[in-house]
Motif scaffolding. Structure first.
Motif, PDB file in Angstrom:
ATOM      1  N   ARG A  39       0.941  -1.181   0.054  1.00 48.24           N
ATOM      2  CA  ARG A  39       0.037  -0.249  -0.069  1.00 48.24           C
ATOM      3  C   ARG A  39       0.922   1.612  -0.196  1.00 48.24           C
ATOM      4  N   VAL A  40       0.513   2.336  -0.660  1.00 51.87           N
ATOM      5  CA  VAL A  40       1.166   3.343  -1.217  1.00 51.87           C
ATOM      6  C   VAL A  40       0.639   4.720  -1.149  1.00 51.87           C
ATOM      7  N   LEU A  41       0.762   5.567  -0.681  1.00 54.58           N
ATOM      8  CA  LEU A  41       0.431   6.373   0.291  1.00 54.58           C
ATOM      9  C   LEU A  41       0.835   7.732  -1.081  1.00 54.58           C
ATOM     10  N   CYS A  42       0.211   8.260  -2.812  1.00 53.32           N
ATOM     11  CA  CYS A  42       0.641   8.710  -3.501  1.00 53.32           C
ATOM     12  C   CYS A  42       0.052  10.371  -3.528  1.00 53.32           C
ATOM     13  N   THR A  43       1.100  11.599  -2.993  1.00 55.71           N
ATOM     14  CA  THR A  43       0.170  12.187  -3.037  1.00 55.71           C
ATOM     15  C   THR A  43       0.919  13.747  -4.224  1.00 55.71           C
ATOM     16  N   ALA A  44      -0.134  14.727  -4.942  1.00 51.60           N
ATOM     17  CA  ALA A  44       0.817  15.728  -5.913  1.00 51.60           C
ATOM     18  C   ALA A  44       0.137  17.188  -4.940  1.00 51.60           C
ATOM     19  N   SER A  45       1.981  17.742  -4.998  1.00 51.78           N
ATOM     20  CA  SER A  45       1.435  19.407  -4.427  1.00 51.78           C
ATOM     21  C   SER A  45       2.135  20.098  -5.292  1.00 51.78           C
ATOM     22  N   LEU A 116       5.265  18.000  -7.577  1.00 53.15           N
ATOM     23  CA  LEU A 116       5.927  17.574  -6.474  1.00 53.15           C
ATOM     24  C   LEU A 116       5.010  16.369  -5.931  1.00 53.15           C
ATOM     25  N   LEU A 117       5.594  14.711  -6.315  1.00 53.35           N
ATOM     26  CA  LEU A 117       4.756  13.828  -5.998  1.00 53.35           C
ATOM     27  C   LEU A 117       5.376  13.019  -4.459  1.00 53.35           C
ATOM     28  N   ASP A 118       5.054  12.799  -3.856  1.00 50.87           N
ATOM     29  CA  ASP A 118       5.519  12.180  -2.510  1.00 50.87           C
ATOM     30  C   ASP A 118       4.716  11.130  -2.610  1.00 50.87           C
ATOM     31  N   CYS A 119       5.439   9.411  -2.754  1.00 55.38           N
ATOM     32  CA  CYS A 119       5.500   8.274  -2.189  1.00 55.38           C
ATOM     33  C   CYS A 119       5.607   7.713  -1.522  1.00 55.38           C
ATOM     34  N   ASP A 120       4.673   7.755  -0.589  1.00 60.53           N
ATOM     35  CA  ASP A 120       4.771   7.179   0.920  1.00 60.53           C
ATOM     36  C   ASP A 120       4.491   5.330   1.126  1.00 60.53           C
ATOM     37  N   VAL A 121       4.993   4.825   1.457  1.00 60.52           N
ATOM     38  CA  VAL A 121       4.999   3.351   1.619  1.00 60.52           C
ATOM     39  C   VAL A 121       4.406   2.784   3.000  1.00 60.52           C
ATOM     40  N   LEU A 122       3.077   2.836   3.110  1.00 59.95           N
ATOM     41  CA  LEU A 122       2.712   2.583   4.510  1.00 59.95           C
ATOM     42  C   LEU A 122       2.801   0.995   3.964  1.00 59.95           C
ATOM     43  N   GLN A 123       2.871   0.189   3.560  1.00 56.44           N
ATOM     44  CA  GLN A 123       2.760  -0.994   3.735  1.00 56.44           C
ATOM     45  C   GLN A 123       3.099  -1.540   2.630  1.00 56.44           C
ATOM     46  N   ALA A 124       4.731  -2.376   2.956  1.00 53.90           N
ATOM     47  CA  ALA A 124       5.268  -3.601   1.740  1.00 53.90           C
ATOM     48  C   ALA A 124       4.943  -4.781   1.014  1.00 53.90           C
ATOM     49  N   ASP A 125       4.968  -5.112   0.494  1.00 51.11           N
ATOM     50  CA  ASP A 125       4.995  -6.614   0.187  1.00 51.11           C
ATOM     51  C   ASP A 125       5.453  -7.086  -1.043  1.00 51.11           C
ATOM     52  N   GLY A 126       6.355  -6.364  -1.973  1.00 47.43           N
ATOM     53  CA  GLY A 126       7.266  -6.392  -3.461  1.00 47.43           C
ATOM     54  C   GLY A 126       6.132  -5.413  -4.044  1.00 47.43           C
ATOM     55  N   GLY A 127       7.192  -4.516  -4.922  1.00 46.31           N
ATOM     56  CA  GLY A 127       6.326  -4.467  -6.314  1.00 46.31           C
ATOM     57  C   GLY A 127       6.386  -2.288  -5.693  1.00 46.31           C
ATOM     58  N   THR A 128       6.884  -2.012  -4.871  1.00 46.39           N
ATOM     59  CA  THR A 128       6.094  -0.875  -3.994  1.00 46.39           C
ATOM     60  C   THR A 128       6.905   0.218  -5.450  1.00 46.39           C
ATOM     61  N   ARG A 129       8.168   0.554  -5.442  1.00 41.40           N
ATOM     62  CA  ARG A 129       7.661   1.270  -7.107  1.00 41.40           C
ATOM     63  C   ARG A 129       7.107   1.138  -7.613  1.00 41.40           C
ATOM     64  N   THR A 130       6.514   0.088  -8.406  1.00 44.38           N
ATOM     65  CA  THR A 130       5.721   0.161  -9.106  1.00 44.38           C
ATOM     66  C   THR A 130       4.469   0.211  -9.156  1.00 44.38           C
ATOM     67  N   ALA A 131       3.918   0.227  -7.826  1.00 51.69           N
ATOM     68  CA  ALA A 131       2.446   0.773  -7.413  1.00 51.69           C
ATOM     69  C   ALA A 131       2.680   2.422  -7.383  1.00 51.69           C
ATOM     70  N   ALA A 132       3.917   3.075  -6.643  1.00 49.42           N
ATOM     71  CA  ALA A 132       4.049   4.616  -6.432  1.00 49.42           C
ATOM     72  C   ALA A 132       3.565   5.003  -7.804  1.00 49.42           C
ATOM     73  N   ILE A 133       4.489   4.541  -9.283  1.00 46.88           N
ATOM     74  CA  ILE A 133       4.589   5.388 -10.321  1.00 46.88           C
ATOM     75  C   ILE A 133       3.201   5.247 -10.472  1.00 46.88           C
ATOM     76  N   THR A 134       2.538   3.910 -10.966  1.00 40.94           N
ATOM     77  CA  THR A 134       1.177   3.821 -10.973  1.00 40.94           C
ATOM     78  C   THR A 134       0.038   4.716  -9.737  1.00 40.94           C
ATOM     79  N   GLY A 135       0.006   5.040  -8.702  1.00 41.66           N
ATOM     80  CA  GLY A 135      -0.617   5.698  -8.266  1.00 41.66           C
ATOM     81  C   GLY A 135      -0.281   6.927  -8.677  1.00 41.66           C
ATOM     82  N   ALA A 136       1.239   7.492  -8.562  1.00 42.51           N
ATOM     83  CA  ALA A 136       1.753   8.751  -9.154  1.00 42.51           C
ATOM     84  C   ALA A 136       0.854   9.936  -9.923  1.00 42.51           C
ATOM     85  N   TRP A 137       0.872   8.390 -10.675  1.00 39.94           N
ATOM     86  CA  TRP A 137       0.009   8.817 -11.815  1.00 39.94           C
ATOM     87  C   TRP A 137      -1.163   9.623 -11.648  1.00 39.94           C
TER      88      TRP A 137
END
Length: 242
Positions: A39-45, A116-137
């Motif tokens: 789970r990743v929280l992505c915010t755009a400022s 500015l895109l902040d990607c904060d990993v709340l819980q990691a079970d593999g694929g955090t960077r790919t989840a971050a990119i998908t959510g950040a878009w």
């Protein structure tokens, strides 16, 4: 494709994906994305200023920061702020996120501002960077929509829809969207950053055990094509509900 490794999904099947676009009331754009237990929280400022190297131009900028909460993993990790510096992994991932998102937007059309895109990993079970990119878009898309609605942009600067997914070989089998138990024993793993229409933005691929042959790589690429197409539909559905 039937798997001899997985018991809960097919080799070419994504984990359950959810995207919540109503998670942050203050950011111009936000998305809480889940890839299974990741789970990743992505915010755009949006900031009405440019980085120093762009001052004096009309060009905008998109950049990213990535972090993992102390208890995002099985054991607690110290906050990087407490250590006084970011790890090499963190720097590498946030640069990847920033590069990827910049490939989807016309920085000249964005104007003299930064997102500015902040990607904060709340819980990691593999694929955090790919989840971050998908959510950040998704977060970026919402922020740009807000600028358009407020009349601060004359035209939409986003020219591509972007998502990312991991693939790899585990025990000789190609798998899509690796969770940690699979990623940790992969003979080879790859991260594909792609556009919704099949364009390749970036590929990170590493053989951990033995060299990868091109026919194997193309099998992973086929899985990535399927995965990104599914993720793109989920992104659109999430935006329609915003």
């Amino acid at each position: 494709m039937t798997s001899h490794i997985r018991t809960n999904r097919q080799n070419n099947e994504l984990r359950p994906i959810t995207i919540d676009t109503h998670f942050n009331a203050y950011a111009e754009g936000s998305a809480l994305i889940s890839f299974g237990n990741t789970r990743v929280l992505c915010t755009a400022s949006v900031e009405e200023k440019q980085p120093p190297f762009l001052r004096g131009t009309d060009k905008g900028w998109v950049t990213a920061e990535y972090s993992m909460l102390p208890r995002a993993t099985h054991t607690r990790g110290n906050r990087e702020a407490a250590r006084g510096k970011q790890t090499g992994r963190t720097v590498e991932i946030q640069r990847l996120i920033g590069r990827s998102l910049r490939a989807s937007i016309d920085l000249d059309a964005l104007g003299a501002r930064s997102i500015l895109l902040d990607c904060d990993v709340l819980q990691a079970d593999g694929g955090t960077r790919t989840a971050a990119i998908t959510g950040a878009w998704v977060a970026l898309r919402i922020a740009v929509n807000k600028l358009l609605a407020e009349g601060l942009l004359e035209a939409d600067p986003i020219h591509a829809q972007l998502a990312a997914v991991s693939c790899g070989f585990v025990a000789g089998e190609a798998l899509l969207d690796l969770q940690y138990s699979e990623d940790s024993q992969a003979e080879m793993d790859a991260n594909f950053v792609m556009t919704a229409d099949g364009g390749v933005v970036e590929v990170q691929a590493t053989a951990e055990d033995k060299p990868l042959h091109w026919d194997q790589f193309m099998q992973l690429k086929d899985y990535a094509d399927q995965g990104v197409a599914s993720l793109a539909l989920l992104q659109i559905q999430a935006l329609e509900q915003h």
